[in-house]
Write a protein that holds these residues in place. Structure first.
Motif, PDB file in Angstrom:
ATOM      1  N   TRP A   1       6.389  41.486  18.894  1.00  0.00           N
ATOM      2  CA  TRP A   1       6.023  42.182  20.123  1.00  0.00           C
ATOM      3  C   TRP A   1       4.737  42.975  19.907  1.00  0.00           C
ATOM      4  O   TRP A   1       4.420  43.381  18.794  1.00  0.00           O
ATOM      5  N   MET A   2       3.983  43.156  20.995  1.00  0.00           N
ATOM      6  CA  MET A   2       2.687  43.831  20.959  1.00  0.00           C
ATOM      7  C   MET A   2       2.538  44.669  22.231  1.00  0.00           C
ATOM      8  O   MET A   2       2.702  44.147  23.327  1.00  0.00           O
ATOM      9  N   VAL A   3       2.239  45.943  22.051  1.00  0.00           N
ATOM     10  CA  VAL A   3       2.056  46.867  23.172  1.00  0.00           C
ATOM     11  C   VAL A   3       0.718  47.565  22.993  1.00  0.00           C
ATOM     12  O   VAL A   3       0.441  48.131  21.930  1.00  0.00           O
ATOM     13  N   ASN A   4      -0.121  47.549  24.027  1.00  0.00           N
ATOM     14  CA  ASN A   4      -1.446  48.179  23.966  1.00  0.00           C
ATOM     15  C   ASN A   4      -1.690  49.014  25.215  1.00  0.00           C
ATOM     16  O   ASN A   4      -1.228  48.671  26.308  1.00  0.00           O
ATOM     17  N   VAL A   5      -2.449  50.102  25.051  1.00  0.00           N
ATOM     18  CA  VAL A   5      -2.959  50.864  26.185  1.00  0.00           C
ATOM     19  C   VAL A   5      -4.441  51.095  25.947  1.00  0.00           C
ATOM     20  O   VAL A   5      -4.845  51.495  24.856  1.00  0.00           O
ATOM     21  N   PHE A   6      -5.263  50.803  26.971  1.00  0.00           N
ATOM     22  CA  PHE A   6      -6.718  50.867  26.857  1.00  0.00           C
ATOM     23  C   PHE A   6      -7.308  51.793  27.924  1.00  0.00           C
ATOM     24  O   PHE A   6      -6.669  52.081  28.939  1.00  0.00           O
ATOM     25  N   ASN A   7      -8.561  52.180  27.690  1.00  0.00           N
ATOM     26  CA  ASN A   7      -9.270  52.974  28.693  1.00  0.00           C
ATOM     27  C   ASN A   7      -9.366  52.245  30.021  1.00  0.00           C
ATOM     28  O   ASN A   7      -9.265  52.844  31.089  1.00  0.00           O
ATOM     29  N   GLY A   8      -9.632  50.938  29.972  1.00  0.00           N
ATOM     30  CA  GLY A   8      -9.762  50.169  31.196  1.00  0.00           C
ATOM     31  C   GLY A   8     -11.147  50.264  31.804  1.00  0.00           C
ATOM     32  O   GLY A   8     -12.100  50.743  31.182  1.00  0.00           O
ATOM     33  N   ALA A   9     -11.256  49.820  33.057  1.00  0.00           N
ATOM     34  CA  ALA A   9     -12.554  49.705  33.716  1.00  0.00           C
ATOM     35  C   ALA A   9     -13.197  51.058  33.988  1.00  0.00           C
ATOM     36  O   ALA A   9     -14.419  51.141  34.140  1.00  0.00           O
ATOM     37  N   ASP A  10     -12.399  52.125  34.062  1.00  0.00           N
ATOM     38  CA  ASP A  10     -12.986  53.442  34.345  1.00  0.00           C
ATOM     39  C   ASP A  10     -13.231  54.232  33.059  1.00  0.00           C
ATOM     40  O   ASP A  10     -13.309  55.457  33.076  1.00  0.00           O
ATOM     41  N   ALA A  11     -13.378  53.519  31.929  1.00  0.00           N
ATOM     42  CA  ALA A  11     -13.675  54.139  30.622  1.00  0.00           C
ATOM     43  C   ALA A  11     -12.633  55.192  30.304  1.00  0.00           C
ATOM     44  O   ALA A  11     -11.445  54.885  30.248  1.00  0.00           O
ATOM     45  N   ASP A  12     -13.054  56.454  30.110  1.00  0.00           N
ATOM     46  CA  ASP A  12     -12.094  57.487  29.726  1.00  0.00           C
ATOM     47  C   ASP A  12     -11.607  58.290  30.925  1.00  0.00           C
ATOM     48  O   ASP A  12     -11.286  59.472  30.823  1.00  0.00           O
ATOM     49  N   GLY A  13     -11.538  57.646  32.102  1.00  0.00           N
ATOM     50  CA  GLY A  13     -10.999  58.296  33.293  1.00  0.00           C
ATOM     51  C   GLY A  13      -9.484  58.402  33.230  1.00  0.00           C
ATOM     52  O   GLY A  13      -8.850  58.175  32.202  1.00  0.00           O
ATOM     53  N   ASN A  14      -8.874  58.740  34.368  1.00  0.00           N
ATOM     54  CA  ASN A  14      -7.433  58.975  34.403  1.00  0.00           C
ATOM     55  C   ASN A  14      -6.612  57.688  34.329  1.00  0.00           C
ATOM     56  O   ASN A  14      -5.450  57.723  33.938  1.00  0.00           O
ATOM     57  N   ASP A  15      -7.193  56.567  34.736  1.00  0.00           N
ATOM     58  CA  ASP A  15      -6.440  55.326  34.820  1.00  0.00           C
ATOM     59  C   ASP A  15      -6.604  54.499  33.551  1.00  0.00           C
ATOM     60  O   ASP A  15      -7.553  54.679  32.786  1.00  0.00           O
ATOM     61  N   SER A  16      -5.695  53.558  33.343  1.00  0.00           N
ATOM     62  CA  SER A  16      -5.669  52.800  32.095  1.00  0.00           C
ATOM     63  C   SER A  16      -5.283  51.349  32.348  1.00  0.00           C
ATOM     64  O   SER A  16      -4.826  50.979  33.427  1.00  0.00           O
ATOM     65  N   ARG A  17      -5.479  50.557  31.309  1.00  0.00           N
ATOM     66  CA  ARG A  17      -5.041  49.158  31.297  1.00  0.00           C
ATOM     67  C   ARG A  17      -3.943  49.016  30.245  1.00  0.00           C
ATOM     68  O   ARG A  17      -4.112  49.416  29.091  1.00  0.00           O
ATOM     69  N   TYR A  18      -2.797  48.433  30.629  1.00  0.00           N
ATOM     70  CA  TYR A  18      -1.660  48.268  29.735  1.00  0.00           C
ATOM     71  C   TYR A  18      -1.378  46.775  29.541  1.00  0.00           C
ATOM     72  O   TYR A  18      -1.389  46.009  30.514  1.00  0.00           O
ATOM     73  N   THR A  19      -1.128  46.381  28.311  1.00  0.00           N
ATOM     74  CA  THR A  19      -0.781  44.988  28.045  1.00  0.00           C
ATOM     75  C   THR A  19       0.471  44.933  27.177  1.00  0.00           C
ATOM     76  O   THR A  19       0.654  45.748  26.263  1.00  0.00           O
ATOM     77  N   PHE A  20       1.331  43.975  27.495  1.00  0.00           N
ATOM     78  CA  PHE A  20       2.575  43.757  26.754  1.00  0.00           C
ATOM     79  C   PHE A  20       2.708  42.264  26.460  1.00  0.00           C
ATOM     80  O   PHE A  20       2.522  41.434  27.356  1.00  0.00           O
ATOM     81  N   ARG A  21       3.039  41.937  25.228  1.00  0.00           N
ATOM     82  CA  ARG A  21       3.249  40.544  24.849  1.00  0.00           C
ATOM     83  C   ARG A  21       4.430  40.457  23.899  1.00  0.00           C
ATOM     84  O   ARG A  21       4.553  41.267  22.966  1.00  0.00           O
ATOM     85  N   VAL A  22       5.281  39.459  24.124  1.00  0.00           N
ATOM     86  CA  VAL A  22       6.393  39.190  23.222  1.00  0.00           C
ATOM     87  C   VAL A  22       6.365  37.706  22.876  1.00  0.00           C
ATOM     88  O   VAL A  22       6.045  36.865  23.726  1.00  0.00           O
ATOM     89  N   GLU A  23       6.652  37.384  21.609  1.00  0.00           N
ATOM     90  CA  GLU A  23       6.584  36.003  21.128  1.00  0.00           C
ATOM     91  C   GLU A  23       7.884  35.627  20.425  1.00  0.00           C
ATOM     92  O   GLU A  23       8.524  36.461  19.771  1.00  0.00           O
ATOM     93  N   TYR A  24       8.197  34.343  20.534  1.00  0.00           N
ATOM     94  CA  TYR A  24       9.322  33.775  19.780  1.00  0.00           C
ATOM     95  C   TYR A  24       8.813  32.566  19.019  1.00  0.00           C
ATOM     96  O   TYR A  24       8.223  31.653  19.606  1.00  0.00           O
ATOM     97  N   ASP A  25       9.009  32.583  17.700  1.00  0.00           N
ATOM     98  CA  ASP A  25       8.501  31.514  16.849  1.00  0.00           C
ATOM     99  C   ASP A  25       9.537  30.428  16.627  1.00  0.00           C
ATOM    100  O   ASP A  25      10.723  30.712  16.378  1.00  0.00           O
ATOM    101  N   LEU A  26       9.061  29.197  16.701  1.00  0.00           N
ATOM    102  CA  LEU A  26       9.841  28.031  16.307  1.00  0.00           C
ATOM    103  C   LEU A  26       9.262  27.529  14.991  1.00  0.00           C
ATOM    104  O   LEU A  26       8.060  27.287  14.889  1.00  0.00           O
TER     105      LEU A  26
END
Length: 364
Positions: free
Chosen positions: A173-198
């Motif tokens: 699993w991978m969880v990230n939070v970024f500044n986003g398009a408004d740089a260091d403003g109040n809003d953010s970009r969040y990404t979540f990814r989960v993987e299952y390996d075969l």
């Protein structure tokens, strides 16, 4: 290490011999501290420094329709990557910095530190790529095609933020939070990814070069929420990538909501004018783009590949790409050739593109 200690100790004693008559008891203690400092591992010696470099250079031909909207044909050369990366480790910590100068100006990409604080969880802080699709995370020298997919290219950017990665048996699993398009403003970009390996999972490469006989694949699920652009935009996606003997495969699809929209990177732009024609494609809101990729190793040196993509934009553009890779030293030295046919609802957005180029080096 022992040779270094011997050399530095000999140097210290030779210096001592030249001034023995002036040495006091305190001088001996100071000299001992200096010898220890000279012969102790430095910050860089503890984990070592890794320096890598990558260059990808291509010639591109585009016909008069899709590339320029009915203008003249375009023929030209471009640098897709001129990367230099430096990384190192210090105990449970590490760092990575790399720059890309393909535009003629050095641009900072990765610049982050990481901490492996348990066997199963690590964290990073700084500037890095959002962990969204396998196609955006694969290093450029390890791509089976010259260009990334639409979805891979849309998230082929770097942002300042923090993230955590974890693993439990066959699940990552991978969880990230970024500044986003408004740089260091109040809003953010969040990404979540989960993987299952075969099996052993997809690994770090697209295509089937160096793959084993068994099925090794990864299924991934993705969620992106971005309140740094107009509205509260979100994207859901899944992907499935792997190998089975001489066969490599990849599939990805995303459900993009109305408010979401992202410009793709230059490594997708050639299809619609990109660096040569000046028109940059767009990951459109209210769309469901997808890509299907397959490859086959003919022998140890040659791989052929085929990719179909539905951009699902206002012009309903679809891309069919055929490619061949000629490996000279794995993915770190190879020739690539791609031909792409673009079909659309309007003639001005249709056309054919030919790319031929060389990959040398690696990014890590």
């Amino acid at each position: 290490m022992y040779m270094n200690k011997f050399a530095m100790t000999a140097l210290a004693f030779s210096t001592l011999g030249a001034s023995a008559s002036a040495t006091t008891g305190n001088d001996w203690l100071e000299l001992d501290r200096e010898i220890n400092a000279l012969t102790s591992p430095s910050l860089f010696q503890q984990g070592g420094i890794n320096v890598t470099a990558l260059i990808r250079v291509y010639g591109t031909y585009g016909d008069d329709d899709a590339q320029t909207g009915g203008g003249s044909d375009i023929t030209g050369f471009e640098l897709d990557d001129v990367d230099i990366a430096v990384s190192g480790e210090v105990g449970d910590f590490g760092w990575r910095i790399n720059v890309d100068a393909d535009s003629g100006v050095a641009v900072l990409e990765d610049a982050y530190a990481w901490w492996q604080f348990s066997d199963y969880v690590s964290a990073r802080l700084g500037q890095f790529k959002p962990q969204v699709f396998f196609s955006n995370l694969v290093d450029p020298e390890n791509q089976v095609m010259i260009d990334r997919t639409l979805l891979g290219s849309a998230f082929d950017f770097w942002d300042l933020g923090a993230g955590a990665n974890g693993q439990y048996e066959m699940i990552d699993w991978m969880v990230n939070v970024f500044n986003g398009a408004d740089a260091d403003g109040n809003d953010s970009r969040y990404t979540f990814r989960v993987e299952y390996d075969l099996g052993q999972g997809v690994g770090e490469y697209e295509g089937a070069y160096g793959a084993g006989d068994d099925l090794n694949a990864t299924v991934g699920g993705v969620y992106v929420h971005d309140d740094s652009i107009s509205g509260d935009a979100s994207l859901f996606g899944v992907d499935f990538n792997g190998t089975f003997g001489q066969i490599g495969f990849g599939a990805e699809i995303a459900d993009v909501d109305d408010d979401f929209g992202m410009t793709t990177a230059g490594d997708f732009g050639n299809y619609f004018g990109g660096p040569l024609g000046g028109v940059q494609p767009f990951l459109a809101g209210d769309s469901t783009p997808f890509a299907l990729t397959g490859s086959f190793m003919l022998n140890e040196e040659f791989e052929v590949a085929l990719r179909f993509q539905d951009v699902d934009d206002a012009d309903d553009r679809r891309l069919l790409t055929a490619g061949v890779n000629w490996f000279q030293s794995g993915h770190n030295a190879k020739w690539q050739a791609n031909i792409t046919d673009v079909s659309a609802d309007t003639d001005a957005n249709e056309g054919t593109f030919l790319q031929v180029g060389l990959v040398l080096g690696s990014t890590r």
